[in-house]
Scaffold this motif. Structure first.
Motif, mmCIF file in Angstrom:
data_model
loop_
_atom_site.group_PDB
_atom_site.id
_atom_site.type_symbol
_atom_site.label_atom_id
_atom_site.label_comp_id
_atom_site.label_asym_id
_atom_site.label_seq_id
_atom_site.Cartn_x
_atom_site.Cartn_y
_atom_site.Cartn_z
ATOM 1 N N PRO A 104 0.693 -1.187 -0.108
ATOM 2 C CA PRO A 104 0.049 -0.069 -0.010
ATOM 3 C C PRO A 104 1.016 1.239 0.021
ATOM 4 O O PRO A 104 1.887 1.251 0.588
ATOM 5 C CB PRO A 104 -0.954 -0.300 1.300
ATOM 6 N N THR A 105 0.514 2.319 -0.738
ATOM 7 C CA THR A 105 0.971 3.702 -0.589
ATOM 8 C C THR A 105 1.094 4.280 0.551
ATOM 9 O O THR A 105 1.849 5.217 0.749
ATOM 10 C CB THR A 105 0.423 4.602 -1.783
ATOM 11 N N THR A 106 0.432 3.680 1.416
ATOM 12 C CA THR A 106 -0.052 4.165 2.783
ATOM 13 C C THR A 106 0.932 3.720 4.016
ATOM 14 O O THR A 106 0.960 4.030 4.856
ATOM 15 C CB THR A 106 -1.167 4.445 3.340
ATOM 16 N N GLY A 107 1.752 2.645 3.305
ATOM 17 C CA GLY A 107 2.672 1.845 4.002
ATOM 18 C C GLY A 107 2.309 0.766 4.750
ATOM 19 O O GLY A 107 0.866 0.190 4.402
ATOM 20 N N GLY A 108 2.657 -0.072 5.248
ATOM 21 C CA GLY A 108 2.294 -1.288 6.047
ATOM 22 C C GLY A 108 2.846 -2.453 5.161
ATOM 23 O O GLY A 108 3.467 -2.476 4.194
ATOM 24 N N PRO A 132 0.529 -13.177 -15.671
ATOM 25 C CA PRO A 132 1.237 -13.357 -14.049
ATOM 26 C C PRO A 132 2.933 -13.001 -14.134
ATOM 27 O O PRO A 132 3.416 -13.265 -15.012
ATOM 28 C CB PRO A 132 0.904 -14.787 -13.694
ATOM 29 N N GLY A 133 3.221 -12.239 -13.225
ATOM 30 C CA GLY A 133 4.612 -11.599 -13.168
ATOM 31 C C GLY A 133 4.775 -10.306 -13.731
ATOM 32 O O GLY A 133 5.684 -9.785 -13.349
ATOM 33 N N ASP A 134 3.966 -9.770 -14.551
ATOM 34 C CA ASP A 134 3.955 -8.264 -14.936
ATOM 35 C C ASP A 134 3.591 -7.358 -13.747
ATOM 36 O O ASP A 134 2.989 -7.738 -12.727
ATOM 37 C CB ASP A 134 2.924 -8.168 -15.998
ATOM 38 N N GLU A 135 4.463 -6.357 -13.905
ATOM 39 C CA GLU A 135 4.241 -5.169 -13.045
ATOM 40 C C GLU A 135 3.249 -4.174 -13.500
ATOM 41 O O GLU A 135 3.698 -3.832 -14.776
ATOM 42 C CB GLU A 135 5.697 -4.676 -12.807
ATOM 43 N N VAL A 136 2.378 -3.586 -12.792
ATOM 44 C CA VAL A 136 1.545 -2.524 -13.211
ATOM 45 C C VAL A 136 1.258 -1.666 -11.997
ATOM 46 O O VAL A 136 1.661 -1.670 -10.774
ATOM 47 C CB VAL A 136 0.014 -3.334 -13.430
ATOM 48 N N VAL A 137 0.755 -0.336 -12.420
ATOM 49 C CA VAL A 137 0.358 0.603 -11.447
ATOM 50 C C VAL A 137 -1.321 0.662 -11.097
ATOM 51 O O VAL A 137 -2.088 0.597 -12.252
ATOM 52 C CB VAL A 137 0.928 1.952 -11.821
ATOM 53 N N LYS A 144 -7.935 1.242 1.036
ATOM 54 C CA LYS A 144 -6.716 2.163 1.613
ATOM 55 C C LYS A 144 -5.504 2.065 0.880
ATOM 56 O O LYS A 144 -4.923 0.889 0.985
ATOM 57 C CB LYS A 144 -6.759 2.426 2.981
ATOM 58 N N GLY A 145 -4.736 2.786 0.352
ATOM 59 C CA GLY A 145 -3.415 2.535 -0.089
ATOM 60 C C GLY A 145 -3.004 1.960 -1.273
ATOM 61 O O GLY A 145 -2.117 1.536 -1.675
ATOM 62 N N MET A 146 -4.418 1.616 -2.297
ATOM 63 C CA MET A 146 -4.293 0.922 -3.404
ATOM 64 C C MET A 146 -3.990 1.912 -4.483
ATOM 65 O O MET A 146 -3.309 1.441 -5.399
ATOM 66 C CB MET A 146 -5.739 0.103 -3.360
ATOM 67 N N ASN A 147 -4.623 3.042 -4.494
ATOM 68 C CA ASN A 147 -4.510 3.936 -5.766
ATOM 69 C C ASN A 147 -3.160 4.308 -5.983
ATOM 70 O O ASN A 147 -2.812 4.977 -5.028
ATOM 71 C CB ASN A 147 -5.472 4.950 -5.822
ATOM 72 N N GLY A 148 -2.401 4.013 -6.895
ATOM 73 C CA GLY A 148 -1.337 4.394 -7.274
ATOM 74 C C GLY A 148 -0.103 3.430 -6.887
ATOM 75 O O GLY A 148 1.243 3.658 -7.065
#
Length: 190
Positions: A104-108, A132-137, A144-148
């Motif tokens: 998460p972008t919020t940490g953790g 599977p294995g590809d990296e995405v945004v 919480k913390g998923m977007n981005g």
């Protein structure tokens, strides 16, 4: 005497507030383990109800197994009270659905095998589905913390996904516009 009692009451109240605040922060994984599935999707920060808005470019399914308005039973445990819950189909869409792992972008701690994110919820999504294995945004805000957040695709499947309203088996308010469940996670209520 009254002043002492008032001071003790205020001190007790403040202590209770501090303890309550401490128990809610920094422990999402522990909270998740008691409320949602065990780190197979880690849905501790799940936004239960959504706006009903769908990502740009998402196409309605032409022949969904469960049409809009149909009453269903949920056979999935993305969140507490979901498995066995009665619900209604709000939307049906044909897309590629992904299980993803991300921090998460919020940490953790890292969230593993989060189900589900759809192709249209990925930043600058390619024309072809990811593997599977590809990296995405991620551009989804289910949690919480998923977007981005940068994520790795765990699984990918071309299918119909559904937005649903359902009444949790654990009680509480109706969850509106929950995104997403797949055909395999639903059965007809009739």
């Amino acid at each position: 005497m009254k002043t002492k009692k008032l001071a003790l009451f205020v001190l007790g109240f403040i202590t209770a507030l501090v303890l309550a605040a401490c128990s809610d922060t920094g422990n999402e994984k522990g909270k998740e383990n008691t409320s949602y599935e065990n780190n197979e999707g880690d849905h501790a920060g799940m936004n239960h109800s959504g706006s009903g808005e769908v990502p740009e470019g998402l196409k309605e399914a032409e022949n969904p197994a469960f049409e809009v308005g149909r009453e269903i039973v949920v056979n999935s445990d993305h969140m507490q009270g979901m498995n066995g819950a009665a619900g209604t189909i709000v939307g049906a869409y044909d897309t590629t659905v992904y299980a993803v792992s991300y921090t998460p972008t919020t940490g953790g701690e890292k969230i593993s095998n989060h189900k589900w994110v759809i192709h249209e919820e990925l930043e600058n999504a390619a024309d072809q589905p990811y593997k599977p294995g590809d990296e995405v945004v991620l551009m989804a805000d289910h949690m919480k913390g998923m977007n981005g957040a940068t994520a790795t695709i765990d699984t990918a499947e071309q299918t119909t996904v559904y937005m649903i309203d359902f009444t949790p088996t654990s009680g509480g308010a109706v969850v509106k516009n929950h995104k997403w469940v797949t055909e395999e996670e639903l059965t007809s209520a009739n």
